[in-house]
Design a protein around this motif. Sequence first.
Motif, PDB file in Angstrom:
ATOM      1  N   ALA A 150       0.842  -1.199   0.000  1.00 10.94           N
ATOM      2  CA  ALA A 150       0.000   0.000   0.000  1.00 10.94           C
ATOM      3  C   ALA A 150       0.879   1.251   0.000  1.00 10.94           C
ATOM      4  O   ALA A 150       0.620   2.210  -0.724  1.00 10.94           O
ATOM      5  CB  ALA A 150      -0.926   0.003   1.218  1.00 10.94           C
ATOM      6  N   GLU A 191     -19.558   3.087   0.151  1.00 15.51           N
ATOM      7  CA  GLU A 191     -18.220   3.359   0.682  1.00 15.51           C
ATOM      8  C   GLU A 191     -18.385   4.299   1.872  1.00 15.51           C
ATOM      9  O   GLU A 191     -18.599   5.488   1.705  1.00 15.51           O
ATOM     10  CB  GLU A 191     -17.373   4.029  -0.399  1.00 15.51           C
ATOM     11  CG  GLU A 191     -15.945   4.291   0.016  1.00 15.51           C
ATOM     12  CD  GLU A 191     -15.027   3.090  -0.132  1.00 15.51           C
ATOM     13  OE1 GLU A 191     -15.446   1.976   0.259  1.00 15.51           O
ATOM     14  OE2 GLU A 191     -13.921   3.256  -0.655  1.00 15.51           O
ATOM     15  N   LYS A 231      -4.406   8.784   1.704  1.00  9.74           N
ATOM     16  CA  LYS A 231      -2.956   8.511   1.748  1.00  9.74           C
ATOM     17  C   LYS A 231      -2.323   8.971   0.439  1.00  9.74           C
ATOM     18  O   LYS A 231      -1.235   9.545   0.420  1.00  9.74           O
ATOM     19  CB  LYS A 231      -2.704   7.010   1.910  1.00  9.74           C
ATOM     20  CG  LYS A 231      -3.336   6.372   3.127  1.00  9.74           C
ATOM     21  CD  LYS A 231      -3.296   4.830   3.006  1.00  9.74           C
ATOM     22  CE  LYS A 231      -4.174   4.172   4.033  1.00  9.74           C
ATOM     23  NZ  LYS A 231      -4.406   2.733   3.755  1.00  9.74           N
TER      24      LYS A 231
HETATM   25  C1  LIG Z   1      -5.556   2.108   3.561  1.00 14.08           C
HETATM   26  C2  LIG Z   1      -5.667   0.652   3.336  1.00 14.08           C
HETATM   27  C3  LIG Z   1      -6.899   0.078   3.036  1.00 14.08           C
HETATM   28  C4  LIG Z   1      -8.160   0.898   2.876  1.00 14.08           C
HETATM   29  O1  LIG Z   1      -8.356   1.158   1.503  1.00 14.08           O
HETATM   30  P1  LIG Z   1      -9.749   1.757   0.990  1.00 14.08           P
HETATM   31  O2  LIG Z   1      -9.494   2.122  -0.404  1.00 14.08           O
HETATM   32  O3  LIG Z   1     -10.017   2.920   1.852  1.00 14.08           O
HETATM   33  O4  LIG Z   1     -10.736   0.686   1.152  1.00 14.08           O
HETATM   34  C5  LIG Z   1      -6.958  -1.288   2.840  1.00 14.08           C
HETATM   35  N1  LIG Z   1      -5.868  -2.067   2.950  1.00 14.08           N
HETATM   36  C6  LIG Z   1      -4.651  -1.547   3.232  1.00 14.08           C
HETATM   37  C7  LIG Z   1      -3.476  -2.456   3.335  1.00 14.08           C
HETATM   38  C8  LIG Z   1      -4.515  -0.175   3.446  1.00 14.08           C
HETATM   39  O5  LIG Z   1      -3.319   0.330   3.740  1.00 14.08           O
END
Ligand SMILES: *Cc1c(COP(=O)(O)O)cnc(C)c1O
Length: 725
Positions: free
Chosen positions: A581, A600, A608
Amino acid sequence: MEPFRAEIPTQFNLPRRISRLGKIAYNLWWTWNPDAQRLFQRIDTTLWERCEHNPIRFLRQVGRTRLNELTHDRYFLDYYDRMIRSFDDYMQPASTWLTSNYLEYRNCPIAYFSTEFGLHETLPIYAGGLGVLSGDHIKGASDIGLPMVAVGFLYTQGYFSQKISEDGWQEARYHNLKFEDLPVLPLVEADGKPVTISVELPGREVHAKLWEVHVGRIPLYLLDTNVEGNSPADRELTSRLYISDLDLRISQEKILGVGGVRALRVLGYNPKVWHMNEGHSAFMALERARELVEAGHPFEEAAEKVRLSTVFTIHTPVPAGLDEFPLWLMDKYFANFWSQLGLSRDQFMDLARHAQPWGGETFSMPILALRMSEKRNGVSEVHGHVSRRMWNFLWPDLPEAKVPVTHITNGVHTGTWLARRLRHLFDHYLGSDWVELIDDPEVWERIEEIPDAQLWAVRQHLKRKLTAHMRERARDAWIVGSMHPVQVVAAGTLIDPYALTIGFARRFATYKRANLILRDVERLFKIINKPNMPVQIIFAGKAHPADEPGKLIIQDVYRAVKKAENGGRLVFLDDYDMNLARYLVQGVDVWLNTPRPPNEASGTSGQKAALNGVLNFSVLDGWWSEGFNGDNGWAIGEENAVYSDANQQDDADANSLYDILENEIVPLFYHERSADGLPGDWIGKIKESIKTLAPTFSMHRMVKEYTERLYFPREEAEPEVDPRD
Ligand SMILES: *Cc1c(COP(=O)(O)O)cnc(C)c1O
């Protein structure tokens, strides 16, 4: 907390001059201070990579000769001393936001319960966004000085790791975690015996021991039933997250809710506020009511006291995320409990009875949580509305707008998600105190002062870093022979680090519509294969192992990725976790999100991305319907449009997606170059995006809002919560 100890093992053979490395390895503070990571890396870069950035494994393996050498290296020692100083300053600050604003509450613990915590990839006790939010929440609480104490599980197998077969089928692999490699410390009594608590399950008492994780200044206590004296089956109760089997699920939730309260009591805590992060931990309220009834209060009075000190955050409107148990199962697990509350079976079931469309009834965890809390919230403005509509039936006398569920929009922990090079750029241009003022929009106005060339150089560096990482992963899998040649290309080996790159990575729940962009594959291929204007798309994400439709979407995406016509421009990366991520939200150009509105609740990965200068391209749902201002990214589809069915909605959203991609995003990236050869308008949009989104969607804004509005609201009288009064 005398007389219990969670001592850092003396397993590292460190020279005295640099012995505090051991302490840093056991405090996750290092994970959100990239300069502290460098400290380990500088000792031995190759070994640091081989240990997958796990400082505990690293310190155990690094040679004593090398360590001795370092004690004579002036540069290293300077760096070491600086890091130790900054760690000590963090742990013993002269003042914090809390002491400046809520001095009277500095010793009033807030208990925070969650089934998952996403703190770092080396501690895989999270499944997705909910866990990462919990992890970010306690990191943010630590930063601003909140007296929080967190409770969760240490899953012996963690969440699964994902492999994709040649035909695109997700395979789940579980392996036992090696606790001695993790930043978890066993809590033991003075005589060395583990500290345990117990919870009654049908026909037996199940024991759990406790582990402590240091998250900056916040202690996180993790329950683990792998204890001698438990039956072999009970020892496995806490081995995995989100087990589908209902008996196991309810056992886990009883251990978390009831056992979690008992754990805090054993450790001597008397929290002033109890925060249930999602309904999984709602049995906590029953245990606290039981304590009060045992102390002589009638149930109604006990329940009221519990309510006044309880905060509940609901995280999704999607049924798969809302636990409901059949009443017979409640009988099985709670038959001895209702009498301890002074309730009959019917009165007990009434606490959370939920009539089902099929005619039966269930015991609903979110209903229990809503009824047993005084402060309730959804996680974005849209989700606040959705939740009030969804739960209006519990307050039949109130109009929807008056349903007592507010919203606090999610944010992300800046230190955890911001790339190191960008942090240095911000240090230079935003002022040295920007880290203390993350949620102050004025600070971020100074983004405009960063020269385009410098910002662009960092963006390009981050994209090269991502592509290099993908190649390395693909090469590693290829060398061990676990990949078909086609999969090597599908894993991103042909990616061009200078071409426009879109990222889509998150859990593959069906409502997230990962394959929406593939709805008209021919049109997509035309857009991405234009000469001199290539577009690349990187997908990643896991489906819950029991979610067959989710796994079919992965397969659908994977089959498209493997097609030769796309020239290696579509990519699927397996085993999405916090490490991947970080590479993606820092490395791509555009962050895509296509949920089916209004499902959602918030979403956080786009926040992020925004922080790192990645532009959001998303459906107006969750946080993006607050974040989008017309200039700081792109919106897919029409907000509040009404469709006759899901198919029609998918068509409309897919068309909007293609139109914007083809007519706006691609030309802006490739055509509008300034005289210096830089994509000036693109960089302008990046600055607009960082400046408008980074402060508002930060964890610091979010935890302050929780504190001011839900934990310690000024206007309210202080609730009395001591169960022993
Ligand atoms: C931030 C994050 C998420 C959340 O992602 P969304 O797009 O908000 O669903 C899921 N998995 C990991 C590993 C993350 O870092």
